[in-house]
Structures are given as structure tokens and as C-alpha cells.
Design an enzyme around this catalytic site. Structure first.
Site, mmCIF file in Angstrom:
data_model
loop_
_atom_site.group_PDB
_atom_site.id
_atom_site.type_symbol
_atom_site.label_atom_id
_atom_site.label_comp_id
_atom_site.label_asym_id
_atom_site.label_seq_id
_atom_site.Cartn_x
_atom_site.Cartn_y
_atom_site.Cartn_z
ATOM 1 N N ASN A 9 4.653 -0.677 -15.588
ATOM 2 C CA ASN A 9 3.347 -0.947 -14.459
ATOM 3 C C ASN A 9 3.228 0.901 -14.054
ATOM 4 O OD1 ASN A 9 2.092 -0.921 -12.362
ATOM 5 N ND2 ASN A 9 2.940 -2.000 -11.364
ATOM 6 N N LYS A 16 7.384 1.722 -13.596
ATOM 7 C CA LYS A 16 8.260 0.038 -13.006
ATOM 8 C C LYS A 16 8.335 -0.288 -14.597
ATOM 9 C CE LYS A 16 5.876 0.705 -8.481
ATOM 10 N NZ LYS A 16 5.126 -0.697 -7.747
ATOM 11 N N ARG A 90 0.055 -2.813 -17.410
ATOM 12 C CA ARG A 90 -0.824 -2.821 -16.736
ATOM 13 C C ARG A 90 -2.239 -1.664 -16.726
ATOM 14 N NH1 ARG A 90 -0.750 -1.941 -10.268
ATOM 15 N NH2 ARG A 90 -2.807 -1.683 -9.696
ATOM 16 N N HIS A 179 -6.494 -4.046 -8.718
ATOM 17 C CA HIS A 179 -5.312 -5.420 -7.891
ATOM 18 C C HIS A 179 -5.744 -5.871 -8.601
ATOM 19 C CE1 HIS A 179 -4.998 -2.150 -4.694
ATOM 20 N NE2 HIS A 179 -4.137 -1.021 -5.734
ATOM 21 N N LEU A 207 -2.105 -4.706 0.646
ATOM 22 C CA LEU A 207 -2.341 -3.190 0.915
ATOM 23 C C LEU A 207 -1.169 -2.527 1.324
ATOM 24 C CD1 LEU A 207 -2.500 -5.128 4.472
ATOM 25 C CD2 LEU A 207 -4.528 -4.535 2.917
ATOM 26 N N GLY A 208 -0.775 -1.471 0.255
ATOM 27 C CA GLY A 208 0.143 -0.352 -0.206
ATOM 28 C C GLY A 208 -0.481 0.366 -0.360
ATOM 29 N N ASN A 209 -0.383 1.061 -1.262
ATOM 30 C CA ASN A 209 -0.441 3.254 -0.826
ATOM 31 C C ASN A 209 -1.827 3.008 -1.566
ATOM 32 O OD1 ASN A 209 -0.327 5.001 -0.159
ATOM 33 N ND2 ASN A 209 1.886 5.859 -1.488
ATOM 34 N N ARG A 239 -6.706 8.116 -0.227
ATOM 35 C CA ARG A 239 -7.520 7.802 -0.648
ATOM 36 C C ARG A 239 -8.579 7.483 0.250
ATOM 37 N NH1 ARG A 239 -6.288 3.790 -5.255
ATOM 38 N NH2 ARG A 239 -4.478 4.902 -5.744
ATOM 39 N N ASP A 281 2.352 7.453 4.749
ATOM 40 C CA ASP A 281 3.170 6.094 5.218
ATOM 41 C C ASP A 281 3.876 5.528 6.206
ATOM 42 O OD1 ASP A 281 5.919 4.302 5.736
ATOM 43 O OD2 ASP A 281 6.510 5.249 3.763
ATOM 44 N N ILE A 330 2.594 -1.933 2.341
ATOM 45 C CA ILE A 330 2.229 -2.364 4.278
ATOM 46 C C ILE A 330 2.259 -4.057 4.492
ATOM 47 C CG2 ILE A 330 0.586 -1.867 6.221
ATOM 48 C CD1 ILE A 330 -0.155 0.570 3.992
ATOM 49 N N GLY A 331 1.698 -4.859 3.421
ATOM 50 C CA GLY A 331 1.234 -6.330 4.127
ATOM 51 C C GLY A 331 2.157 -7.033 4.043
ATOM 52 N N GLU A 332 3.463 -6.340 3.568
ATOM 53 C CA GLU A 332 4.295 -7.208 3.095
ATOM 54 C C GLU A 332 5.556 -6.976 4.822
ATOM 55 O OE1 GLU A 332 6.794 -7.087 -0.581
ATOM 56 O OE2 GLU A 332 4.557 -7.639 -1.702
ATOM 57 N N GLU A 380 3.341 -8.392 -9.493
ATOM 58 C CA GLU A 380 1.888 -8.166 -10.898
ATOM 59 C C GLU A 380 2.798 -8.030 -12.521
ATOM 60 O OE1 GLU A 380 1.674 -4.374 -9.151
ATOM 61 O OE2 GLU A 380 -0.466 -4.879 -7.823
HETATM 62 P P1 ADP Z 1 1.888 1.191 -4.142
HETATM 63 O O1 ADP Z 1 0.780 0.865 -4.171
HETATM 64 O O2 ADP Z 1 1.742 2.887 -4.439
HETATM 65 O O3 ADP Z 1 2.823 0.306 -5.075
HETATM 66 P P2 ADP Z 1 2.963 -0.039 -2.577
HETATM 67 O O4 ADP Z 1 3.099 -1.235 -2.649
HETATM 68 O O5 ADP Z 1 5.002 -0.131 -2.748
HETATM 69 O O6 ADP Z 1 2.499 1.073 -2.900
HETATM 70 O O7 ADP Z 1 3.241 0.008 -0.517
HETATM 71 C C1 ADP Z 1 3.927 1.827 -0.290
HETATM 72 C C2 ADP Z 1 3.427 1.589 1.036
HETATM 73 O O8 ADP Z 1 4.109 0.502 1.933
HETATM 74 C C3 ADP Z 1 4.278 2.558 2.146
HETATM 75 O O9 ADP Z 1 3.531 3.736 1.520
HETATM 76 C C4 ADP Z 1 4.565 1.886 3.495
HETATM 77 O O10 ADP Z 1 2.933 2.508 4.341
HETATM 78 C C5 ADP Z 1 4.225 0.676 3.191
HETATM 79 N N1 ADP Z 1 6.028 0.242 3.569
HETATM 80 C C6 ADP Z 1 6.617 -0.004 2.951
HETATM 81 N N2 ADP Z 1 7.566 -0.277 3.907
HETATM 82 C C7 ADP Z 1 7.709 -0.117 4.768
HETATM 83 C C8 ADP Z 1 8.068 -1.026 5.843
HETATM 84 N N3 ADP Z 1 8.985 -1.226 6.356
HETATM 85 N N4 ADP Z 1 7.116 -0.939 6.846
HETATM 86 C C9 ADP Z 1 6.084 -0.416 6.729
HETATM 87 N N5 ADP Z 1 5.152 0.081 5.955
HETATM 88 C C10 ADP Z 1 5.915 0.269 4.902
#
Ligand code: ADP
Length: 395
Positions: A9, A16, A90, A179, A207-209, A239, A281, A330-332, A380
Site C-alpha cells: 500500500n 506500508k 493497491r 478506497h 475516515l482517515g487522512n 483536501r 489531525d 478517525i472512524g476507529e 485493506e
Molecule cells: P491514512 O488515510 O493516511 O491511511 P489513517 O486512516 O491512518 O490515515 O488516519 C489518520 C488520521 O486518523 C489522523 O490524521 C488523525 O486525524 C486520526 N487519528 C488517528 N488516531 C486517532 C485517535 N486516537 N484519536 C483521534 N483521531 C485519530
């Protein structure tokens, strides 16, 4: 017969990976390299639960991948490079060409290159990764797994933009959705955990970056918030997500910015970062908002509001909702974001249990919630490894 398969990835300056024994799906090694191309590159990896770190400059993808392979050999995870029989990559954009994963050949590489205009941040590095593995593991079969292909079931009414038809017909300008491996994993895992009936109408919130929502009907994507490129949809880390398209020529003319500069601004200086002026973040924004920073609060409010809007819209695509899933960084992990998103969705029958939400539990809905609300860590890489195995079997 068990086989060793690598799932890759790669991001704009990161890589990764997970090395699996398949079909058992045992993870032998997982790792990531950050800041490829900078003096501060760092390789972190986990073997049998033991974490290690290696800080050394890695000037390009080939050097990074060489380091990964040398580490696998030195730690006796593999005794020879030949043990890895398949590498799954990916790939961000498969455009009109790919509705499923494919074994990489010259034509596939040419098409990934051609599609780089649609995903300039990702397709070129994805291709670099493929070429480096071809050179370093010449016996392995390379497989391309496209972020877009899970969404090939989106109907025309949801993927068409109302532009002159020739832009679609002659140039493939339409919504694709991204995604894919993550939304596919969530659809399958949720059905396995909660049953097919409970996941008949599902919304997956990655919900990630980067971030996207997908409306999933009986396991098939019927709409997704990213569009022609991964810039569209909800607000993301840096973005913009959806904006009025007229803003772009306005900015170009008003500030004498060329399209490259505008693209940079929309991809790297916007989103949560641009709104707050503090960080991309959620943890930093949460902290700052608690201290009374109003722009951090504004960024959080806009973020949650846009996610709510997509959930509302997708209940129309699905004609209702049975399960809502939160996944990715973020979602997790962010109970705050999940709570902000769900607090105005009571009209859909969504009600959270605050304690379960705070604990990032698997099921976070209240006992009297009509809709199931779940937190499922995405994976993924396992989707990629399964795809490689399926293609190797066919070959
Ligand atoms: P990517 O899209 O780069 O794979 P990730 O899915 O790892 O990103 O998500 C990264 C984002 O998740 C971080 O920028 C942050 O906003 C959020 N995040 C990670 N850990 C936590 C946490 N413990 N609490 C709240 N938000 C978090």
C-alpha cells in the site's frame, strides 16, 4: 499448500506492507516506511509481535523495497526471495479500464501511467512500486488491485456529472469512487459479524487522512463520495472535498495562480488543516477546541456536518439504513467525531450508547437504536492478499 504473499500500500512518500501466509491469512510481518526520499526516512516493522525500527535515509522506492527484502531475509522470515510468489499493489485509479484486480503486464503498467493525470499523487508512486518489485523479486507475480473497482456497480444516475456528454464518452469524466479495498472489507466483515439482513443497507464511513463514504446495498457499492479523483466528497485532512467548481477559475484569475498551484492548494493546504490553520489531525483539533480555539471547533463542525449530509443523502440511495460503520484512523479512534456525526441523526433511528462509543466498542448503538452502528478496523491489505491468491489460482 501455503504461499507467501506481500500486500503493498504505497502513498506519496510512504510504503506500508504486510507479508502473509495464505490462505491461512497469517501475518508474518507488517511494516511501514515513512518519508521515502528524505534523509529522515524511517522503517518500522513488527515480526511475531516484536516491534523494531530502522532509521536510515532511503533515497527512492527501490532502495526502500530493497531494505524491506533484506530485513525479511536477515530476520529469517524468508530464507530466499523466491518464497514470495505474489505481490499485490493497491493502485489508486483504474479509470474505465478495470472493474477487478489484474495480473500486471506491460499494458497494465501503461494504463496505470496513462491514468496518472487523474490521480497525480498516487498512480505514479504506485507504478514506481510495481517496477521496483519487478526488478527485485523477478519471480513473483505482480497484481494490481484498484481503489476504484469495488465501485463499478454504481449506477449511471449516480456516477454521471451533468457536463456535456462527450466529456464522459470520450474522456471518461465521471464519478469513480475510491478506497475500494477498505469499503469492500467493511461490507464483507459487517455481513460476517452481523448477518446479511442486518447489513442489507449499509453506509461505510472511511475516515482517515483521506476520507470517503460509500452506500452499499447487499454488499455492492451504489454510491461513493469521492469522484473523478480522490479530491471530491467530504472535507479531509488537507483536501478540500466538494466545493463550488466556479471557485477554481475565480481563484486562478483573482490570484494569478496556475492550475498546478490551485491543485496543490486544494490537495495540501485545504481541509481540516486549511480551515483550522492548526493541524490536519483530529487529536490536535480536539485539544485546541477544548482550549477555546474557535477555528479548530469550526473545522470539527464542518467535518461532522458534511459526513451527516452524505449519510442523509445515502439513505435515499439505499431507501433506508440498517447499519452504519465507522472505520480508518478517525472512524476507529475518534469517539468525538462519531458522537458529533450521530447526534443529529436520530430521525434516521440512529442513537449511540455514549459509554460504548467512548470505549471504541464494536457495536456502539444504544439498546433502542433502530440502526446498528459499528466501529470496525479496516484491513485493506488482506483484501489485496486475497485478490492475489484468487488470480494466482486462475492463472
Ligand atoms: P491514512 O488515510 O493516511 O491511511 P489513517 O486512516 O491512518 O490515515 O488516519 C489518520 C488520521 O486518523 C489522523 O490524521 C488523525 O486525524 C486520526 N487519528 C488517528 N488516531 C486517532 C485517535 N486516537 N484519536 C483521534 N483521531 C485519530
Amino acid at each position: 499448500m501455503s504461499e507467501k504473499i506481500l500486500a503493498i500500500n504505497s502513498g506519496s512518500s510512504s510504503l506500508k506492507f504486510k507479508l502473509y501466509i495464505m490462505p491461512a491469512e497469517t501475518v508474518l510481518v507488517s511494516g511501514q516506511i515513512e518519508r521515502i526520499g528524505q534523509p529522515s526516512s524511517e522503517f518500522s516493522y513488527t515480526i511475531a509481535g516484536k516491534k523494531s525500527k530502522l532509521a536510515q535515509p532511503m533515497k527512492d522506492y527501490e532502495t526502500a523495497i530493497q531494505t524491506v527484502i533484506e530485513t525479511l531475509l536477515a530476520s529469517h522470515v524468508i530464507e530466499s526471495k523466491h518464497e514470495i510468489i505474489g505481490v499485490g499493489h493497491r493502485i489508486s485509479h483504474g479509470g474505465r479500464y478495470y472493474t477487478k484486480p489484474v495480473i500486471v503486464d506491460e499494458d497494465v503498467k501503461a494504463k496505470i501511467d496513462e491514468l496518472a493525470v487523474l490521480s497525480p499523487l498516487h498512480n505514479p508512486v504506485n507504478l514506481l512500486g510495481i517496477k521496483a518489485f519487478e526488478k527485485l523479486l523477478p519471480d513473483a507475480t505482480e497484481v494490481a488491485v484498484f481503489d476504484t473497482s469495488f465501485h463499478h456497480t454504481i449506477p449511471a444516475k449516480a456516477y454521471m456529472y451533468a457536463l456535456p456528454y462527450s466529456y464522459y464518452k470520450d474522456h471518461g469524466i465521471r464519478r469513480y469512487g475510491f478506497h475500494g479495498p477498505s469499503h469492500e472489507y467493511i461490507a464483507e466483515k459487517a455481513a460476517e459479524l452481523f448477518g446479511k439482513q442486518q447489513t442489507h443497507r449499509l453506509i461505510s464511513c472511511h475516515l482517515g487522512n483521506g476520507g470517503s463514504l460509500t452506500a452499499i446495498l447487499d454488499g455492492h457499492s451504489v454510491n461513493s463520495s469521492m469522484g473523478f479523483t480522490p479530491l471530491a466528497g467530504i472535507v479531509m485532512g488537507t483536501r478540500s472535498g466538494d466545493i463550488d467548481p466556479e471557485i477554481i477559475p475565480f481563484i486562478e484569475e483573482e490570484f494569478q495562480m496556475d492550475s498546478h498551484a490551485v491543485r496543490e492548494m486544494l490537495n495540501h493546504d485545504s481541509g481540516l488543516q486549511g480551515l483550522s490553520g492548526i493541524s490536519n489531525d483530529i487529536r490536535d483539533l480536539d485539544e485546541a477546541a477544548k482550549q477555546g480555539n474557535q477555528r479548530a471547533q469550526l473545522a470539527l463542525d464542518v467535518y461532522a456536518h458534511q459526513i451527516q449530509q452524505y449519510i442523509g443523502a445515502y439513505t435515499t440511495d439505499l431507501e433506508g439504513l440498517d447499519t452504519l460503520v465507522f472505520t480508518a484512523g478517525i472512524g476507529e479512534h475518534s469517539a468525538l467525531v462519531r458522537q458529533m456525526v450521530c447526534e443529529r441523526l436520530g430521525y434516521l433511528g440512529i442513537k449511540l450508547d455514549p459509554e460504548k462509543n467512548a470505549a471504541n466498542a464494536l457495536s456502539i448503538e444504544a439498546a433502542d437504536s433502530r440502526v446498528k452502528v459499528a466501529v470496525i478496523p479496516t484491513d485493506e491489505e488482506i483484501v489485496i492478499a486475497r485478490d492475489v491468491m484468487a488470480l494466482l489460482k486462475e492463472a
